[in-house]
Motif scaffolding. Structure first.
Motif, PDB file in Angstrom:
ATOM      1  N   ASN A   1       2.826  -4.619  12.562  1.00 13.78           N
ATOM      2  CA  ASN A   1       4.147  -4.643  13.181  1.00 13.78           C
ATOM      3  C   ASN A   1       4.307  -5.830  14.122  1.00 13.78           C
ATOM      4  OD1 ASN A   1       6.576  -3.119  13.106  1.00 13.78           O
ATOM      5  ND2 ASN A   1       6.215  -2.525  15.237  1.00 13.78           N
ATOM      6  N   ASP A   2       3.237  -6.209  14.800  1.00 13.03           N
ATOM      7  CA  ASP A   2       3.323  -7.246  15.837  1.00 13.03           C
ATOM      8  C   ASP A   2       3.455  -8.645  15.260  1.00 13.03           C
ATOM      9  OD1 ASP A   2       0.992  -5.540  18.067  1.00 13.03           O
ATOM     10  OD2 ASP A   2       3.158  -5.335  17.781  1.00 13.03           O
ATOM     11  N   TYR A   3       2.858  -8.910  14.093  1.00  9.86           N
ATOM     12  CA  TYR A   3       2.838 -10.301  13.660  1.00  9.86           C
ATOM     13  C   TYR A   3       2.973 -10.510  12.162  1.00  9.86           C
ATOM     14  CZ  TYR A   3      -2.128  -9.000  13.435  1.00  9.86           C
ATOM     15  OH  TYR A   3      -3.306  -8.354  13.200  1.00  9.86           O
ATOM     16  N   ASP A   4       3.138  -9.443  11.376  1.00 10.68           N
ATOM     17  CA  ASP A   4       3.332  -9.636   9.948  1.00 10.68           C
ATOM     18  C   ASP A   4       4.759  -9.333   9.503  1.00 10.68           C
ATOM     19  OD1 ASP A   4       0.086  -8.308   9.041  1.00 10.68           O
ATOM     20  OD2 ASP A   4       0.747 -10.395   9.288  1.00 10.68           O
ATOM     21  N   CYS A   5       5.263  -8.212   9.916  1.00 10.77           N
ATOM     22  CA  CYS A   5       6.509  -7.677   9.385  1.00 10.77           C
ATOM     23  C   CYS A   5       7.662  -8.665   9.564  1.00 10.77           C
ATOM     24  CB  CYS A   5       6.860  -6.353  10.069  1.00 10.77           C
ATOM     25  SG  CYS A   5       5.558  -5.110   9.884  1.00 10.77           S
ATOM     26  N   PRO A   6       8.480  -8.853   8.513  1.00 12.24           N
ATOM     27  CA  PRO A   6       8.529  -8.031   7.297  1.00 12.24           C
ATOM     28  C   PRO A   6       7.564  -8.456   6.189  1.00 12.24           C
ATOM     29  CG  PRO A   6      10.301  -9.620   7.261  1.00 12.24           C
ATOM     30  CD  PRO A   6       9.583  -9.816   8.571  1.00 12.24           C
ATOM     31  N   ALA A   7       6.679  -9.385   6.476  1.00  8.68           N
ATOM     32  CA  ALA A   7       5.678  -9.742   5.469  1.00  8.68           C
ATOM     33  C   ALA A   7       4.541  -8.723   5.494  1.00  8.68           C
ATOM     34  CB  ALA A   7       5.153 -11.143   5.730  1.00  8.68           C
ATOM     35  N   PHE A   8       3.685  -8.767   4.467  1.00  6.51           N
ATOM     36  CA  PHE A   8       2.611  -7.791   4.325  1.00  6.51           C
ATOM     37  C   PHE A   8       1.276  -8.492   4.153  1.00  6.51           C
ATOM     38  CE2 PHE A   8       5.497  -4.280   4.016  1.00  6.51           C
ATOM     39  CZ  PHE A   8       6.629  -4.807   3.424  1.00  6.51           C
ATOM     40  N   SER A   9       0.262  -7.989   4.831  1.00  8.22           N
ATOM     41  CA  SER A   9      -1.076  -8.574   4.754  1.00  8.22           C
ATOM     42  C   SER A   9      -2.025  -7.765   3.887  1.00  8.22           C
ATOM     43  CB  SER A   9      -1.676  -8.684   6.159  1.00  8.22           C
ATOM     44  OG  SER A   9      -0.969  -9.600   6.952  1.00  8.22           O
ATOM     45  N   TYR A  10      -1.723  -6.509   3.701  1.00  8.25           N
ATOM     46  CA  TYR A  10      -2.652  -5.618   3.010  1.00  8.25           C
ATOM     47  C   TYR A  10      -1.998  -5.049   1.762  1.00  8.25           C
ATOM     48  CZ  TYR A  10      -4.817  -5.923   7.591  1.00  8.25           C
ATOM     49  OH  TYR A  10      -5.373  -6.391   8.756  1.00  8.25           O
ATOM     50  N   TRP A  11      -2.790  -4.965   0.696  1.00  4.90           N
ATOM     51  CA  TRP A  11      -2.275  -4.510  -0.589  1.00  4.90           C
ATOM     52  C   TRP A  11      -3.239  -3.520  -1.211  1.00  4.90           C
ATOM     53  CZ3 TRP A  11       2.452  -6.215  -2.382  1.00  4.90           C
ATOM     54  CH2 TRP A  11       3.028  -7.264  -1.655  1.00  4.90           C
ATOM     55  N   GLY A  12      -2.663  -2.543  -1.901  1.00 10.71           N
ATOM     56  CA  GLY A  12      -3.476  -1.634  -2.678  1.00 10.71           C
ATOM     57  C   GLY A  12      -3.739  -2.186  -4.066  1.00 10.71           C
ATOM     58  N   GLN A  13      -4.460  -1.406  -4.869  1.00 10.67           N
ATOM     59  CA  GLN A  13      -4.830  -1.841  -6.214  1.00 10.67           C
ATOM     60  C   GLN A  13      -3.763  -1.512  -7.245  1.00 10.67           C
ATOM     61  OE1 GLN A  13      -7.710  -3.646  -7.003  1.00 10.67           O
ATOM     62  NE2 GLN A  13      -7.576  -3.848  -4.774  1.00 10.67           N
TER      63      GLN A  13
ATOM     64  N   LEU B   1       8.806  10.951 -10.569  1.00 12.17           N
ATOM     65  CA  LEU B   1       7.412  10.791 -10.158  1.00 12.17           C
ATOM     66  C   LEU B   1       7.396  10.559  -8.663  1.00 12.17           C
ATOM     67  CD1 LEU B   1       5.648   8.386 -12.710  1.00 12.17           C
ATOM     68  CD2 LEU B   1       5.043  10.766 -12.248  1.00 12.17           C
ATOM     69  N   LYS B   2       6.311  10.968  -8.029  1.00  7.25           N
ATOM     70  CA  LYS B   2       6.138  10.692  -6.606  1.00  7.25           C
ATOM     71  C   LYS B   2       4.827   9.963  -6.404  1.00  7.25           C
ATOM     72  CE  LYS B   2       6.515  12.729  -1.996  1.00  7.25           C
ATOM     73  NZ  LYS B   2       6.777  13.975  -1.226  1.00  7.25           N
ATOM     74  N   LEU B   3       4.930   8.747  -5.918  1.00  5.12           N
ATOM     75  CA  LEU B   3       3.754   7.942  -5.620  1.00  5.12           C
ATOM     76  C   LEU B   3       3.325   8.168  -4.170  1.00  5.12           C
ATOM     77  CD1 LEU B   3       4.794   4.545  -7.252  1.00  5.12           C
ATOM     78  CD2 LEU B   3       3.781   6.569  -8.328  1.00  5.12           C
ATOM     79  N   ALA B   4       2.027   8.056  -3.954  1.00  5.10           N
ATOM     80  CA  ALA B   4       1.489   8.169  -2.606  1.00  5.10           C
ATOM     81  C   ALA B   4       0.555   7.006  -2.341  1.00  5.10           C
ATOM     82  CB  ALA B   4       0.754   9.496  -2.428  1.00  5.10           C
ATOM     83  N   CYS B   5       0.470   6.614  -1.101  1.00  7.12           N
ATOM     84  CA  CYS B   5      -0.417   5.528  -0.676  1.00  7.12           C
ATOM     85  C   CYS B   5      -1.074   5.953   0.629  1.00  7.12           C
ATOM     86  CB  CYS B   5       0.381   4.244  -0.485  1.00  7.12           C
ATOM     87  SG  CYS B   5      -0.542   2.895   0.282  1.00  7.12           S
ATOM     88  N   VAL B   6      -2.373   6.129   0.572  1.00 10.35           N
ATOM     89  CA  VAL B   6      -3.116   6.545   1.761  1.00 10.35           C
ATOM     90  C   VAL B   6      -3.713   5.325   2.442  1.00 10.35           C
ATOM     91  CG1 VAL B   6      -5.017   7.916   2.640  1.00 10.35           C
ATOM     92  CG2 VAL B   6      -3.619   8.796   0.766  1.00 10.35           C
ATOM     93  N   MET B   7      -3.455   5.207   3.722  1.00 12.09           N
ATOM     94  CA  MET B   7      -3.996   4.123   4.527  1.00 12.09           C
ATOM     95  C   MET B   7      -5.233   4.611   5.266  1.00 12.09           C
ATOM     96  SD  MET B   7      -2.298   2.152   7.809  1.00 12.09           S
ATOM     97  CE  MET B   7      -1.198   1.069   6.910  1.00 12.09           C
TER      98      MET B   7
ATOM     99  N   LEU C   1      -5.695   0.439   1.445  1.00 11.84           N
ATOM    100  CA  LEU C   1      -4.581   1.182   0.870  1.00 11.84           C
ATOM    101  C   LEU C   1      -4.968   1.655  -0.524  1.00 11.84           C
ATOM    102  CD1 LEU C   1      -1.745  -1.335   1.832  1.00 11.84           C
ATOM    103  CD2 LEU C   1      -2.369   0.748   3.053  1.00 11.84           C
ATOM    104  N   VAL C   2      -4.771   2.925  -0.786  1.00 10.48           N
ATOM    105  CA  VAL C   2      -5.092   3.484  -2.093  1.00 10.48           C
ATOM    106  C   VAL C   2      -3.891   4.258  -2.615  1.00 10.48           C
ATOM    107  CG1 VAL C   2      -6.604   5.002  -3.405  1.00 10.48           C
ATOM    108  CG2 VAL C   2      -7.542   3.637  -1.514  1.00 10.48           C
ATOM    109  N   GLU C   3      -3.367   3.793  -3.740  1.00 10.11           N
ATOM    110  CA  GLU C   3      -2.206   4.444  -4.346  1.00 10.11           C
ATOM    111  C   GLU C   3      -2.625   5.518  -5.342  1.00 10.11           C
ATOM    112  OE1 GLU C   3      -1.195  -0.098  -4.258  1.00 10.11           O
ATOM    113  OE2 GLU C   3      -2.917   1.187  -4.702  1.00 10.11           O
ATOM    114  N   SER C   4      -1.732   6.454  -5.547  1.00 10.87           N
ATOM    115  CA  SER C   4      -1.922   7.481  -6.570  1.00 10.87           C
ATOM    116  C   SER C   4      -0.565   7.994  -6.998  1.00 10.87           C
ATOM    117  CB  SER C   4      -2.780   8.631  -6.038  1.00 10.87           C
ATOM    118  OG  SER C   4      -2.117   9.280  -4.962  1.00 10.87           O
ATOM    119  N   GLY C   5      -0.553   8.770  -8.065  1.00 11.26           N
ATOM    120  CA  GLY C   5       0.681   9.429  -8.485  1.00 11.26           C
ATOM    121  C   GLY C   5       1.375   8.822  -9.681  1.00 11.26           C
TER     122      GLY C   5
END
Length: 120
Positions: free
Chosen positions: A100-112, A18-24, A4-8
């Protein structure tokens, strides 16, 4: 695995937008819930908004009516449109994703993260 890479992020005046974006990238063919979090210096990380795989959004009370979370599945991109920014909104904003199958609503991946600064 996904990346995941955030920008904006940037510096704006109170009341501006402001509009933030996150590309997966990576294993994007699976279903994911996604979210935006923020952390200001000296404060705990706070969930700001989240969106389910089927597009249902939720928001923390403090941003309701001001922030909008959305996603473009074709571009594998998550957005956070922030309007009427307030002096209490500055923080590092992070994008997150969960299987969706085994994390949500928790999150496993994070951007910087991408920094948002609001001056009054």
């Amino acid at each position: 695995q996904v990346q995941l890479v955030e920008s904006g992020g940037g510096s704006v005046q109170a009341g501006e937008s402001l509009k933030l974006a996150c590309v997966m990238s990576g294993d994007t063919d699976r279903g994911y819930c996604m979210g935006w979090f923020r952390q200001a210096p000296g404060k705990e990380r706070e969930g700001v908004a989240a969106i389910t795989d089927d597009g249902t959004p939720t928001y923390v009370e403090s941003v309701k009516g001001r922030f909008t979370i959305s996603k473009d599945n074709a571009k594998n991109t998550l957005y956070l449109q922030m309007t009427s920014l307030k002096p209490e909104d500055p923080a590092m904003y992070y994008c997150a994703a969960g299987h969706n199958d085994y994390d949500c609503p928790a999150f496993s991946y994070w951007g910087q993260g991408t920094q948002v600064t609001v001056s009054s």
